[in-house]
Motif scaffolding. Structure first.
Motif, PDB file in Angstrom:
ATOM      1  N   GLY A 220       0.804  -1.221   0.000  1.00 14.60           N
ATOM      2  CA  GLY A 220       0.000   0.000   0.000  1.00 14.60           C
ATOM      3  C   GLY A 220       0.835   1.268   0.000  1.00 14.60           C
ATOM      4  N   GLN A 221       2.133   1.140   0.315  1.00 14.03           N
ATOM      5  CA  GLN A 221       3.026   2.293   0.355  1.00 14.03           C
ATOM      6  C   GLN A 221       3.718   2.538  -0.990  1.00 14.03           C
ATOM      7  OE1 GLN A 221       3.380   4.118   3.155  1.00 14.03           O
ATOM      8  NE2 GLN A 221       2.236   2.765   4.524  1.00 14.03           N
ATOM      9  N   LEU A 222       3.605   1.558  -1.891  1.00 14.23           N
ATOM     10  CA  LEU A 222       4.332   1.631  -3.152  1.00 14.23           C
ATOM     11  C   LEU A 222       3.393   1.991  -4.298  1.00 14.23           C
ATOM     12  CD1 LEU A 222       6.503  -1.557  -2.600  1.00 14.23           C
ATOM     13  CD2 LEU A 222       7.269   0.813  -2.414  1.00 14.23           C
ATOM     14  N   GLY A 223       3.949   2.192  -5.465  1.00 14.06           N
ATOM     15  CA  GLY A 223       3.150   2.567  -6.620  1.00 14.06           C
ATOM     16  C   GLY A 223       3.368   4.017  -7.001  1.00 14.06           C
ATOM     17  N   GLU A 224       2.554   4.495  -7.925  1.00 17.14           N
ATOM     18  CA  GLU A 224       2.701   5.854  -8.453  1.00 17.14           C
ATOM     19  C   GLU A 224       2.551   6.892  -7.344  1.00 17.14           C
ATOM     20  OE1 GLU A 224       0.815   8.675 -12.012  1.00 17.14           O
ATOM     21  OE2 GLU A 224       0.158   6.601 -11.757  1.00 17.14           O
ATOM     22  N   GLY A 225       3.486   7.826  -7.307  1.00 18.14           N
ATOM     23  CA  GLY A 225       3.438   8.884  -6.300  1.00 18.14           C
ATOM     24  C   GLY A 225       3.971   8.489  -4.950  1.00 18.14           C
ATOM     25  N   SER A 226       4.544   7.297  -4.844  1.00 19.48           N
ATOM     26  CA  SER A 226       5.037   6.810  -3.560  1.00 19.48           C
ATOM     27  C   SER A 226       6.242   7.616  -3.103  1.00 19.48           C
ATOM     28  CB  SER A 226       5.410   5.338  -3.671  1.00 19.48           C
ATOM     29  OG  SER A 226       6.017   4.875  -2.480  1.00 19.48           O
TER      30      SER A 226
END
Length: 333
Positions: A220-226
């Protein structure tokens, strides 16, 4: 690199997946059903692996209409799980109290920081396998694990945070990783926090150089805008979803994997009919579309074991971890 750690592959998933056998031999639980809300305890602050398991399973059970009573998620942090275990141990025979569990139920007592171990509680079911992941802030100068450990070798005061107590799961995971990378595992500056959420807060505040945590809770902390980056994951091969671009330790020349099992236990001396009810309930949950969606989103792998199988597995884990902690000089007296 040549691993110095006693076992290049510290595999916590020591038994084959028992889903097929488990589903086929589930005990009938028609003799008992809960008469009130079930206290479902995460023995840590919000945001960690136990908390994620508790809230995910509670939500799926409710959304799929599998349980007549509510599963109330409760956080009881402290002592790497020891505070919650002490409270639960005093509630012997209570069929309405469950808690999420994973390797710390073995590791913390072996390290001498809890007087309660897995034998004081009732095994219900093993549910899933997760993996460890190493995270840094997005502005970190380290682009991979080798750069991070090279910096730690030059500056041993650099710290790696984790959401479990010294000698417990995150500590053992990063100690084994460091050893496999060529460092002295016992000299890694590991900083413990009361859950993965607190460890992440410390990382974002610049108080630790990196964090090691469960891949599922980190997704949940990763991905676009992380604001964080993952340097590596302890899985034997790349994972899916937002973790698909995260290289494994082995891809970076570090011959080491680390599997994290997670499951559910109950209060001491839980009645057999209640155990059978919960075994059946969680087995049904693992077959639902809601669970499949949540599991895949978090990068978990189903690893069901019923109560008897899980109890045997825990005994075997205790013997394995006793050797690991002894080799690291972390075995309690």
């Amino acid at each position: 690199m040549t691993a110095k750690f006693p076992a290049k592959r510290l595999t916590l998933l020591a038994l084959p997946l028992a889903a097929a056998a488990g589903f086929a031999t589930l005990a009938q639980a028609d003799d008992w059903t809960p008469s009130r809300s079930i206290e479902f305890i995460a023995p840590a602050n919000p945001g960690g692996g136990w908390d994620t398991l508790v809230r995910t399973t509670s939500r799926v059970l409710q959304e799929e209409g599998l349980a007549d009573q509510n599963f109330a998620a409760i956080n009881v942090p402290g002592g790497g799980g020891a505070v919650a275990w002490a409270q639960i141990a005093r509630d012997s025979g209570n069929p309405h109290k469950l808690f999420a569990t994973s390797p710390p139920i073995i590791l913390v007592p072996l390290a001498g920081t809890s007087r309660h171990d897995h034998t004081d509680f009732t095994p219900i079911a093993r549910l899933i396998t997760d993996y460890s992941i190493v995270l840094v802030r997005d502005d970190s100068p380290y682009s991979d694990l080798n750069e991070l450990f090279a910096a730690i070798e030059e500056r041993p005061n650099l710290s790696i945070g984790g959401g479990s107590a010294p000698g417990s799961m995150d500590h053992i995971s990063v100690a084994g990783l460091a050893s496999a990378a060529g460092l002295n595992a016992s000299e890694v500056n590991y900083v413990p926090f009361s859950g993965g959420g607190e460890a992440m807060t410390s990382l974002m505040g610049g108080h630790v150089e990196a964090v090691i945590t469960g891949a599922g809770e980190a997704s949940g902390q990763l991905g676009e805008g992380s604001q964080v980056r993952a340097l590596g994951v302890s899985a034997p091969e790349r994972m899916g979803g937002v973790l698909a671009d995260v290289p494994t330790y082995q891809e970076q020349g570090i011959d080491y994997t680390f599997d994290i099992w997670r499951g559910v236990m109950g209060a001491p001396d839980m009645p057999e009919e209640a155990v059978a009810y919960y075994e059946d309930l969680f087995a049904q949950m693992l077959e639902t579309d809601g669970w499949e969606q949540a599991r895949d989103q978090l990068g978990w792998i189903d690893a069901y074991q019923n109560s008897e199988e899980f109890g045997t597995f825990l005994d075997e884990q205790q013997e394995q971890f006793r050797e690991v902690l002894n080799d690291l000089g972390l075995l309690g007296q």
